[in-house]
Design an enzyme around this catalytic site. Sequence first.
Site, PDB file in Angstrom:
ATOM      1  CG  HIS A 195      -8.816  -9.125   7.384  1.00  0.00           C
ATOM      2  ND1 HIS A 195      -9.441  -8.670   9.043  1.00  0.00           N
ATOM      3  CD2 HIS A 195      -9.297  -7.982   6.824  1.00  0.00           C
ATOM      4  CE1 HIS A 195     -10.074  -7.702   8.756  1.00  0.00           C
ATOM      5  NE2 HIS A 195     -10.179  -6.568   7.189  1.00  0.00           N
TER       6      HIS A 195
ATOM      7  CD  GLU B 208     -16.119  -7.536   6.997  1.00  0.00           C
ATOM      8  OE1 GLU B 208     -15.618  -6.840   6.044  1.00  0.00           O
ATOM      9  OE2 GLU B 208     -16.414  -6.109   8.271  1.00  0.00           O
TER      10      GLU B 208
HETATM   11  O1  IFM Z   1     -10.775  -1.418   7.499  1.00  0.00           O
HETATM   12  C1  IFM Z   1     -11.928  -2.385   7.617  1.00  0.00           C
HETATM   13  C2  IFM Z   1     -11.409  -4.507   7.862  1.00  0.00           C
HETATM   14  O2  IFM Z   1     -10.749  -4.715   6.879  1.00  0.00           O
HETATM   15  C3  IFM Z   1     -12.864  -4.926   7.715  1.00  0.00           C
HETATM   16  N1  IFM Z   1     -14.386  -4.353   8.294  1.00  0.00           N
HETATM   17  C4  IFM Z   1     -14.421  -2.658   8.289  1.00  0.00           C
HETATM   18  C5  IFM Z   1     -12.882  -1.722   8.042  1.00  0.00           C
HETATM   19  C6  IFM Z   1     -13.657  -0.600   8.165  1.00  0.00           C
HETATM   20  O3  IFM Z   1     -14.162  -0.005   6.610  1.00  0.00           O
END
Ligand code: IFM
Length: 462
Positions: free
Chosen positions: A118, A164
């Site tokens: 992450h 992501e």
């Molecule tokens: O905090 C983030 C996360 O690390 C990844 N997805 C979106 C979230 C909110 O912006």
Amino acid sequence: MTSDNSFLWGSATSAFQIEGSSQEAERGPSIWDAFCDIPGNIADGQTGQQTCDHVRRFRDDITLMKSLNLQAYRFSVSWPRVIPEGVGRINADGLDFYDRLVDELVAANIVPCLTLYHWDLPNALQKRLGGWEHPDTAKHFADYSTLIFDRLGDRVKHWFTINEPWCIAFGGYIGGNFAPGVQDRARGFQVGHQLLRAHALTVAAFRNHKHSDGAIGIGLNCDFMFPATDTSADRDAAQRAILDMAGWFGDPVWFGDYPKELRDAYGDILPTYSDEDQRLLKKSIDFIATNYYFSDIVRANPDAGPLAYERITYPDRPRTAMGWPIVPEGLESLLIWLSKRYGELPVYITENGIALPDETVEDGKVHDAERIEYIRTHFDAARRAMDAGVDLRGYFVWSLLDNFEWAHGFTKRFGLVHCDFETQERTIKDSGLWYADWIANGGWDANESPKPCCINTAGECQ
Ligand code: IFM
């Protein structure tokens, strides 16, 4: 991911955002540490040095998860805490920390769901190889992941390779607001390409591993895009916009290559996979995992970039503290779109939540009615998608705790639990109490139809 089709209600966090680097189980620096050190990169000038101090407080945090009745907890492992330079020396204390975390989750009857990456690449790999742009980083990632499978795979059965990839490639290398802060589309495509190779190599290692009796996927973040008008030009433009985001990473892990629309539009700056890469990528997910926060409206515009579409934000919707419009029906449409395109696989919502402004603790309470409304309307949207045939198996609210929101530092609070970053005191917000009841009562009432969304794609109440 669950073998018996049961539904998991959970919450999610990530290592850099909550752990802190405390002396205990000390981690090596990541690219986000380096990014935080550059003045101006983080809104409040903060860093990830302490955040929620979770490494020292994880037992108390598991007690909080129990109070919320969580059935599952999605967290990430910090690669530089386990292998400080990214390759070579293993930090035994770091690995032990995750071992204890998983043991305590299992003992608390909370299903551990583990993300291997992450965003916190060991900075040593950035300095030595140029990070994700170098093909060797993908191989090092698969080796690190194998170490985690070896150590935790007897108890962890729910795996996510990368969270992501779009944000890593786009935010880190095209927009430049995320580490390492580059602005160059071709380099962004190269990073996306190597992230996908890293995913494919890791999934191959997992499927050959003695602990392969679990399931593995990749966490895709996808905004949904509604056409501005019901013309074929706008409808096609909206599809291109979805492919530009969801398809950039979703198509390779299912079909083995990028969408044709992207290849035609971007040409040679979109790298090409070898036959072996394609073989490993194809069907390299056991389920679809998606993070959803908002949607936009899309209009065809031949002058707006290679894919000839323009994103317009909803003019009249209420907005979150991030400035994102609240569009619950986008989640319903996204789930249906993903499920139809990628083999009707089981689906998990691995992140969904809202940041609100001005949250304070008064008399031991945090009143966040807007968060309850946001979550509830998104739960209903998910339920409508299930009624339309989507095989949804789990929902992870982002986030368990208020935490370090990347370039926004500590200025945006997403938690079900309030965290005082000075004292480290935790307070369960009204939304956390509401979610605990929701889970205890079994989620959607079987007899209750989810409320239809009253707002149409133009943002008007119908
Ligand atoms: O905090 C983030 C996360 O690390 C990844 N997805 C979106 C979230 C909110 O912006």
